[in-house]
Write a protein that holds these residues in place. Structure first.
Motif, PDB file in Angstrom:
ATOM      1  N   ALA A  95       0.963  -1.163  -0.065  1.00 22.57           N
ATOM      2  CA  ALA A  95       0.207   0.043   0.126  1.00 22.57           C
ATOM      3  C   ALA A  95       0.740   1.208   0.157  1.00 22.57           C
ATOM      4  O   ALA A  95       1.845   1.255   0.960  1.00 22.57           O
ATOM      5  N   LYS A  96       0.512   2.135  -0.931  1.00 22.17           N
ATOM      6  CA  LYS A  96       1.548   3.487  -0.935  1.00 22.17           C
ATOM      7  C   LYS A  96       0.440   4.602  -1.030  1.00 22.17           C
ATOM      8  O   LYS A  96      -0.566   4.418  -2.052  1.00 22.17           O
ATOM      9  N   PHE A  97       0.715   5.660  -0.134  1.00 20.61           N
ATOM     10  CA  PHE A  97      -0.077   6.846  -0.226  1.00 20.61           C
ATOM     11  C   PHE A  97       0.697   8.016  -0.790  1.00 20.61           C
ATOM     12  O   PHE A  97       1.760   8.201  -0.197  1.00 20.61           O
ATOM     13  N   HIS A  98       0.258   8.439  -2.042  1.00 19.08           N
ATOM     14  CA  HIS A  98       0.951   9.663  -2.490  1.00 19.08           C
ATOM     15  C   HIS A  98       0.245  10.915  -1.904  1.00 19.08           C
ATOM     16  O   HIS A  98      -0.549  11.201  -2.274  1.00 19.08           O
ATOM     17  N   LEU A  99       1.278  11.545  -1.233  1.00 21.49           N
ATOM     18  CA  LEU A  99       0.651  12.760  -0.435  1.00 21.49           C
ATOM     19  C   LEU A  99       0.522  13.941  -1.544  1.00 21.49           C
ATOM     20  O   LEU A  99       1.038  13.870  -2.595  1.00 21.49           O
ATOM     21  N   PRO A 100      -0.118  15.074  -1.277  1.00 20.56           N
ATOM     22  CA  PRO A 100      -0.506  16.226  -2.279  1.00 20.56           C
ATOM     23  C   PRO A 100       0.734  16.616  -2.538  1.00 20.56           C
ATOM     24  O   PRO A 100       1.735  17.020  -1.512  1.00 20.56           O
ATOM     25  N   LYS A 101       1.024  17.066  -3.801  1.00 18.53           N
ATOM     26  CA  LYS A 101       2.361  17.625  -3.926  1.00 18.53           C
ATOM     27  C   LYS A 101       2.154  19.061  -3.173  1.00 18.53           C
ATOM     28  O   LYS A 101       1.429  19.855  -3.268  1.00 18.53           O
ATOM     29  N   PHE A 102       3.535  19.261  -2.764  1.00 15.54           N
ATOM     30  CA  PHE A 102       3.953  20.695  -1.854  1.00 15.54           C
ATOM     31  C   PHE A 102       4.903  21.364  -2.445  1.00 15.54           C
ATOM     32  O   PHE A 102       6.159  20.938  -2.289  1.00 15.54           O
ATOM     33  N   GLY A 103       4.469  22.199  -3.216  1.00 15.36           N
ATOM     34  CA  GLY A 103       5.557  23.130  -3.950  1.00 15.36           C
ATOM     35  C   GLY A 103       6.259  22.195  -4.994  1.00 15.36           C
ATOM     36  O   GLY A 103       5.999  21.547  -5.864  1.00 15.36           O
ATOM     37  N   ARG A 104       7.670  22.000  -4.718  1.00 14.83           N
ATOM     38  CA  ARG A 104       8.658  20.989  -5.609  1.00 14.83           C
ATOM     39  C   ARG A 104       8.598  19.777  -5.047  1.00 14.83           C
ATOM     40  O   ARG A 104       9.262  19.018  -5.578  1.00 14.83           O
ATOM     41  N   TRP A 105       8.012  19.569  -3.939  1.00 12.04           N
ATOM     42  CA  TRP A 105       8.015  18.084  -3.198  1.00 12.04           C
ATOM     43  C   TRP A 105       7.071  17.216  -3.525  1.00 12.04           C
ATOM     44  O   TRP A 105       5.777  17.592  -3.778  1.00 12.04           O
ATOM     45  N   GLU A 106       7.398  15.965  -3.895  1.00 15.20           N
ATOM     46  CA  GLU A 106       6.449  14.877  -3.965  1.00 15.20           C
ATOM     47  C   GLU A 106       6.944  13.865  -2.891  1.00 15.20           C
ATOM     48  O   GLU A 106       8.044  13.492  -2.839  1.00 15.20           O
ATOM     49  N   SER A 107       5.982  13.313  -2.138  1.00 13.26           N
ATOM     50  CA  SER A 107       6.100  12.400  -1.057  1.00 13.26           C
ATOM     51  C   SER A 107       5.221  11.195  -1.161  1.00 13.26           C
ATOM     52  O   SER A 107       4.013  11.270  -1.558  1.00 13.26           O
TER      53      SER A 107
END
Length: 734
Positions: A391-403
């Motif tokens: 299971a992987k949760f793609h967090l909302p993109k924050f500026g230039r960050w992807e988490s």
């Protein structure tokens, strides 16, 4: 398990159909419409193809941000993330010409970037291209990629080797889930058929951050074939024949899609006689038969995408023990032989939550491996059942960050169902939790992550203590923290540099912990050690690439230090005239790399020259060499491309591959001599009236070179590898 799959496939998210639509026109650099461009949304497994005006339409799309890729031969792939708003959306694309192969989207890394955008160097190959090289099996094709080799037993058994590491140190993924097929055994092959497999990605180096235990040496990630574009029905038939083994390979597939539903089915049958060495003699009982069946069904709408796939593979193969003896063209394996049944059921889910996404992959693998020595009653029968989740949760993109944050786990049980035991009845449970982040600015990318894993192994006692085949009960727990950090930078437009540092781990397998008997196919009595520690490694990778319109160059270097490397060491004892070996540990180091270039000279636009060199060295801390280290290889290909009136996308190739001698050998190995193989290839698309088909003709080892590969398990008997082999293939789109 069936109820869980059905609930996820038919759950409430599927009931909310959307009217979101994306359309546009794809043109070239001078605004000329391009017909036949593939438009693919990997998140929802939906695709379209541009028409004569370059137009495409995709409907019933999720709201929020989605990834989309435009790819066409002869042009750079355009991969981007775009917002999908309720209602109509328009995206026109202009593709730029490229003289080299298409830049592919990497699926095996969590951020699904184009390889040119990816921090980690991942090699990608289309399986059809590997088949055009004359590969007999899937692992044959993969082993032509730089840094990848195979441990082989004839033509039927091939085990992948990535930069000198193999077995349980290399993880294999198929249909988005890890494949478990008792890969610890020397005589246990990959267990995958190339039919219905679209491409392969190779991570060379520790990938424990993404995949947990057993990815210490790297990952082979096989991507299944895509579904048909919406509102289409497609069928195809393929046939290949092999001169050396009097073999054949037949495949038949059908797939169709609506806007929301997708379906495919494919069958394959492969059969081979004993292979012939260059002097014409056949290696007895290297024959085998394989049946493979794949099917899949998918559904997608604004909130959800789900794909359920099933693969059944049945392999009946002979085990060569008598060298070159009886000469026959029979395709029925003699004794001793193996029969392997493999069922793989996978469910890949994506739930769209605006600017975030949840991916949930579930897998069930049932592997039954039987060995018959003299009669139809199996002497050895092992049943391995594995359930895994990711299971992987793609967090909302924050500026230039992807988490991304995620959890992974596995429950596995091994049960013996015959008189002979190779490993004890046992259960294995894995659990891992990780997080990783990607930061981009200008052409620079920084990626880092951290992970914790726990593996628990418990086994049952069996037999009488001290007697061959007996095992004590065991309960072990292994923990590991791992991290990785990588950096990519473009030094001007044509130059890219990547630096990655990553740790990995591998818990000892059951054979290493509990062996007590004569190892199959050898004259060695092996004894396991229940107190073995976890292998832990740290690898540094440096990649440099240069690319312009007519020239490509790359060089990869690595240094891999492994704590507590597990291997077998001789003792002074003998049991029933067999030398006794014990599993022991010592620190080890592997180092080397790959380099290559691709020249596409102007104005000879039809000509390509590719060359690559690969090397790896491995030593233990005590100074002895590690076993099963591939010999250095220099590979050269000259390829011409052409089109005629009724023969399009034609190619003709000359390949010269030189493998150097291997003087650096481990215990129980002998040195190997060098050899050179010459291979020819020819093919293209033929149109005769209304009939159209693809044809390929390959000549492998065309000069009939007599050679013994260093990693061949028949080497100890002095048996050469396969001689000249002519392969003819045709493929029809029905």
């Amino acid at each position: 398990m069936k109820k869980i799959f059905l609930a996820l496939l038919l759950g409430s998210p599927l009931l909310n159909f959307a009217q979101n639509k994306l359309s546009g026109v794809v043109t070239d650099s001078v605004n000329k419409p391009l017909k036949g461009v593939s438009v693919f949304l990997p998140d929802i497994h939906k695709s379209a193809v541009t028409d004569e005006t370059g137009a495409y339409v995709l409907q019933n799309l999720p709201s929020g941000t989605v990834k989309i890729a435009f790819s066409f031969v002869g042009y750079d792939t355009d991969n981007r993330s775009i917002p999908i708003n309720p209602g109509e959306n328009v995206l026109d694309i202009q593709l730029q010409p490229s003289e080299f192969k298409m830049d592919e989207v990497v699926v095996s890394t969590v951020f699904n970037k184009l390889q040119s955008q990816n921090v980690m160097k991942v090699d990608h190959a289309n399986v059809r291209q590997l088949q055009h090289k004359g590969a007999v099996t899937l692992i044959d094709g993969v082993a032509t990629m730089p840094g990848v080799s195979q441990i082989s037993t004839g033509t039927s058994i091939g085990k992948p080797v990535i930069r000198g590491l193999s077995g349980n140190r290399v993880l294999v993924y198929s249909q988005g889930v890890r494949l478990e097929n008792q890969q610890f055994g020397d005589e246990h092959g990959l267990g995958l058929n190339d039919s219905g497999v679209e491409s392969v990605e190779v991570i060379k180096g520790p990938a424990s951050l993404l995949y947990g235990s057993d990815a210490l040496g790297g990952v082979l990630y096989f991507n299944p074939e895509k579904f048909a574009p919406a509102q289409t029905v497609m069928a195809d038939f393929g046939q290949k024949v092999f001169s050396n083994t009097s073999g054949s390979n037949t495949t038949l597939g059908l797939k169709t899609s609506t806007e929301n539903l997708k379906f495919l089915v494919r069958g394959n049958y492969t059969t081979h006689s004993d292979y012939a060495v260059p002097d014409g003699d056949r290696v007895t009982n290297t024959r085998y038969n394989e049946q493979d069946f794949k099917t899949g069904i998918g559904f997608s709408n604004a909130n959800y995408s789900g794909v359920l796939r099933y693969n059944f593979n049945a392999l009946n193969l002979g085990i060569p023990e008598n060298g070159i003896s009886e000469q026959t063209h029979s395709k029925t394996p003699d004794y001793p032989r193996q029969r392997v049944y493999n069922h793989l059921l996978s469910l890949n889910n994506s739930v769209f939550l605006g600017n975030s996404k949840l991916d949930l992959d579930l897998g069930y693998i049932a592997n039954t491996r039987s060995e018959f020595e003299e009669t139809a009653t199996p002497n050895l029968k092992m049943q391995l059942n594995t359930v895994n989740y990711d299971a992987k949760f793609h967090l909302p993109k924050f500026g230039r960050w992807e988490s991304i944050v995620g959890i992974q786990g596995m429950h596995q049980s091994n049960t013996n169902k015959a008189e002979e035991f190779l490993i004890p009845d046992a259960a294995t449970d894995d659990f891992g939790i990780f997080g990783t982040a990607n930061y981009e600015w200008k052409s620079d990318v920084l990626q880092a992550g951290l992970r914790y894993d726990n593996r628990r192994i418990s086994s049952e006692a069996h037999g009488i203590a001290g007697v061959e085949g007996s095992f004590k009960s065991m309960a072990r727990s292994f923990d590991s923290f791992n991290a990785s950090v990588g950096y990519k930078k473009n030094l001007g437009k044509p130059v890219t540099i990547r630096l990655n540092v990553a740790s990995g781990f591998r818990a000892p397998n059951l054979a290493e912990l509990a062996s007590n008997g004569v190892h199959e196919g050898t004259n060695r009595y092996e004894i396991g050690d229940p107190d073995l520690k976890t292998e832990q490694n740290l690898q540094t990778d440096l990649n440099l690439e240069y690319k312009n319109d007519h020239f490509e160059f790359f060089v990869n270097g690595f240094y891999n230090f492994v704590n507590h490397y597990i291997y077998t060491a001789p003792t002074a004892a003998q049991i029933d005239d067999h030398d006794v070996l014990r599993y022991v540990q010592d620190d080890a180091a592997l180092y080397g790399g790959e380099a290559g270039l691709h020249i596409h000279p102007h104005p000879l636009d039809w000509l390509h020259y590719e060359t690559s060199f690969e090397m790896v060295n491995g030593k233990r801390k005590d100074g002895d060499y590690l076993p099963l280290i591939p010999a250095n290889n220099w590979n050269n290909t000259l390829r011409a491309e052409f089109s005629l009136k009724n023969f399009t996308d034609g190619y003709a190739s000359l390949n010269v591959s030189h493998t150097f001698g291997q003087p650096h050998v481990g215990a129980f190995e002998t040195e190997s001599g060098g050899y050179t193989l010459v291979n020819l290839g020819f093919g293209g698309n033929v149109k005769l009236g209304k009939a159209a088909f693809n044809v390929s003709l390959n000549g492998n080892n065309i000069l009939g070179e007599t050679y013994i590969a260093h990693l061949s398990r028949l080497k100890t008997d002095g048996i050469p590898n396969i001689g000249r082999n002519i392969i003819l293939g045709v493929h029809f789109n029905l």
